[in-house]
Design a protein around this motif. Structure first.
Motif, PDB file in Angstrom:
ATOM      1  N   GLY A 110       0.792  -1.229   0.000  1.00 36.61           N
ATOM      2  CA  GLY A 110       0.000   0.000   0.000  1.00 36.61           C
ATOM      3  C   GLY A 110       0.815   1.265   0.000  1.00 36.61           C
ATOM      4  N   GLN A 111       2.133   1.146   0.123  1.00 37.86           N
ATOM      5  CA  GLN A 111       3.013   2.311   0.099  1.00 37.86           C
ATOM      6  C   GLN A 111       3.685   2.440  -1.262  1.00 37.86           C
ATOM      7  N   LYS A 112       4.039   3.650  -1.636  1.00 35.36           N
ATOM      8  CA  LYS A 112       4.747   3.868  -2.886  1.00 35.36           C
ATOM      9  C   LYS A 112       6.246   3.727  -2.641  1.00 35.36           C
ATOM     10  N   ARG A 113       6.896   2.927  -3.464  1.00 31.20           N
ATOM     11  CA  ARG A 113       8.344   2.778  -3.278  1.00 31.20           C
ATOM     12  C   ARG A 113       9.056   4.070  -3.654  1.00 31.20           C
ATOM     13  N   PRO A 114      10.248   4.295  -3.097  1.00 27.19           N
ATOM     14  CA  PRO A 114      11.026   5.456  -3.517  1.00 27.19           C
ATOM     15  C   PRO A 114      11.369   5.375  -5.000  1.00 27.19           C
ATOM     16  N   SER A 115      11.439   6.514  -5.660  1.00 28.29           N
ATOM     17  CA  SER A 115      11.942   6.539  -7.028  1.00 28.29           C
ATOM     18  C   SER A 115      13.430   6.212  -6.998  1.00 28.29           C
ATOM     19  N   LEU A 116      13.884   5.501  -8.024  1.00 25.80           N
ATOM     20  CA  LEU A 116      15.273   5.048  -8.081  1.00 25.80           C
ATOM     21  C   LEU A 116      15.937   5.613  -9.326  1.00 25.80           C
ATOM     22  N   ILE A 117      17.051   6.308  -9.122  1.00 25.27           N
ATOM     23  CA  ILE A 117      17.787   6.886 -10.233  1.00 25.27           C
ATOM     24  C   ILE A 117      19.241   6.432 -10.176  1.00 25.27           C
ATOM     25  N   ALA A 118      19.908   6.495 -11.325  1.00 25.78           N
ATOM     26  CA  ALA A 118      21.293   6.035 -11.421  1.00 25.78           C
ATOM     27  C   ALA A 118      22.207   7.196 -11.755  1.00 25.78           C
ATOM     28  N   VAL A 119      23.304   7.303 -11.045  1.00 26.26           N
ATOM     29  CA  VAL A 119      24.328   8.306 -11.337  1.00 26.26           C
ATOM     30  C   VAL A 119      25.062   7.869 -12.606  1.00 26.26           C
ATOM     31  N   THR A 120      25.088   8.742 -13.598  1.00 23.06           N
ATOM     32  CA  THR A 120      25.808   8.428 -14.837  1.00 23.06           C
ATOM     33  C   THR A 120      27.282   8.785 -14.673  1.00 23.06           C
ATOM     34  N   GLN A 121      27.591  10.061 -14.758  1.00 25.28           N
ATOM     35  CA  GLN A 121      28.920  10.558 -14.411  1.00 25.28           C
ATOM     36  C   GLN A 121      28.746  11.764 -13.501  1.00 25.28           C
ATOM     37  N   LEU A 122      29.568  11.839 -12.466  1.00 29.32           N
ATOM     38  CA  LEU A 122      29.489  12.957 -11.536  1.00 29.32           C
ATOM     39  C   LEU A 122      29.738  14.268 -12.272  1.00 29.32           C
ATOM     40  N   THR A 123      29.093  15.343 -11.809  1.00 30.64           N
ATOM     41  CA  THR A 123      29.296  16.640 -12.458  1.00 30.64           C
ATOM     42  C   THR A 123      30.681  17.219 -12.173  1.00 30.64           C
ATOM     43  N   SER A 124      31.449  16.567 -11.329  1.00 27.73           N
ATOM     44  CA  SER A 124      32.853  16.955 -11.125  1.00 27.73           C
ATOM     45  C   SER A 124      33.779  16.263 -12.128  1.00 27.73           C
ATOM     46  N   ALA A 151      20.002   2.238 -17.699  1.00 29.08           N
ATOM     47  CA  ALA A 151      19.180   2.491 -16.511  1.00 29.08           C
ATOM     48  C   ALA A 151      17.703   2.314 -16.843  1.00 29.08           C
ATOM     49  N   GLU A 152      17.278   2.855 -17.977  1.00 22.88           N
ATOM     50  CA  GLU A 152      15.877   2.697 -18.363  1.00 22.88           C
ATOM     51  C   GLU A 152      15.545   1.234 -18.640  1.00 22.88           C
ATOM     52  N   GLU A 153      16.430   0.536 -19.333  1.00 22.53           N
ATOM     53  CA  GLU A 153      16.207  -0.882 -19.612  1.00 22.53           C
ATOM     54  C   GLU A 153      16.148  -1.705 -18.326  1.00 22.53           C
ATOM     55  N   SER A 154      16.836  -1.245 -17.295  1.00 21.84           N
ATOM     56  CA  SER A 154      16.841  -1.954 -16.003  1.00 21.84           C
ATOM     57  C   SER A 154      15.602  -1.642 -15.167  1.00 21.84           C
ATOM     58  N   GLY A 155      14.739  -0.761 -15.653  1.00 17.73           N
ATOM     59  CA  GLY A 155      13.501  -0.434 -14.945  1.00 17.73           C
ATOM     60  C   GLY A 155      13.592   0.747 -14.015  1.00 17.73           C
TER      61      GLY A 155
END
Length: 239
Positions: A110-124, A151-155
């Motif tokens: 009944g709870q919404k899972r956190p959104s999951l994002i992937a770091v590509t390359q750091l902005t540094s 990342a998109e293909e991994s869901g």
């Protein structure tokens, strides 16, 4: 997450420093980022305190390990009730898939899972660092795009990238895919240790989903005024 308010990076060493800063906003509901320094000092209790203040939370721990370890870590993070978490895309597809599986397993019914994002390359990361230190010969933008596709293909729900790659990413992925962009500065601010920086207005023009702003707000003489200025730029409101 589109049209979300700027995410404030709480790059403080302790809870007292954090709440001394937040108290200046007079109870305003904010979207904040808790990174490694603050989380490792205060632990999960800092998240509960922020939720008590009605803050939305991006827990920025950048998990990167073998798939089984990341699965177990994400299963635990799911119970913290934050809105957004991340991993390093460099961990590969199987690790990213395991991270998503862990979040789903750890989210209560009944709870919404956190959104999951992937770091590509750091902005540094600069092109020189990518080629000479990391020995990745592919151009930086192509590397970010490649990681975004995986990342998109991994869901996953989206990626962390710089503003400069977002437009290209949206030529390859779904419009609902999130682009969360740190390295945001006002035009007259110092770059500090960031390399691929942009203004809130640049981010809006490129169609990114969310901006993460740290020192331009937290180190400002008047953080509230700086935040409001960034909000106006992000929303495209003329001064």
């Amino acid at each position: 997450m589109n049209n979300t308010p700027p995410i404030i990076a709480l790059d403080f060493a302790s809870a007292p420093e954090t709440f001394a800063f937040l108290n200046r906003f007079d109870g305003e509901e904010l979207f904040v980022k808790v990174g490694m320094e603050l989380f490792y000092q205060e632990g999960p209790s800092i998240l509960e305190q922020l939720k008590h203040r009605n803050c939305r939370i991006f827990l920025d721990l950048k998990c990167h390990d073998i798939p089984t370890t990341v699965y177990k870590a994400m299963k635990r993070l799911a119970g913290f009730g934050v809105h957004l978490v991340n991993v390093h895309a460099a961990g590969g597809k199987r690790m990213m898939e395991a991270a998503l599986e862990g979040l789903e397993a750890g989210t209560s019914a009944g709870q919404k899972r956190p959104s999951l994002i992937a770091v590509t390359q750091l902005t540094s990361t600069s092109p020189e660092m990518l080629h000479e230190e990391l020995l990745i010969k592919t151009p930086l933008a192509e590397t970010v795009l490649h990681y975004s596709r995986f990342a998109e293909e991994s869901g996953l729900d989206g990626v962390v990238c710089s503003v400069h790659e977002a437009e290209r990413i949206y030529q390859e992925v779904s419009p609902s895919f999130l682009t969360v962009t740190p390295g945001i500065r006002l035009a007259d601010d110092q770059k500090n240790d960031q390399v691929r920086v942009a203004t809130p207005a640049d981010a809006k023009e490129k169609g990114v989903s969310a901006i993460v702003v740290g020192r331009s707000i937290t180190k400002a003489e008047d953080p509230v005024a700086a935040y409001q200025k960034i909000v106006r730029e992000w929303k495209g409101i003329k001064a």
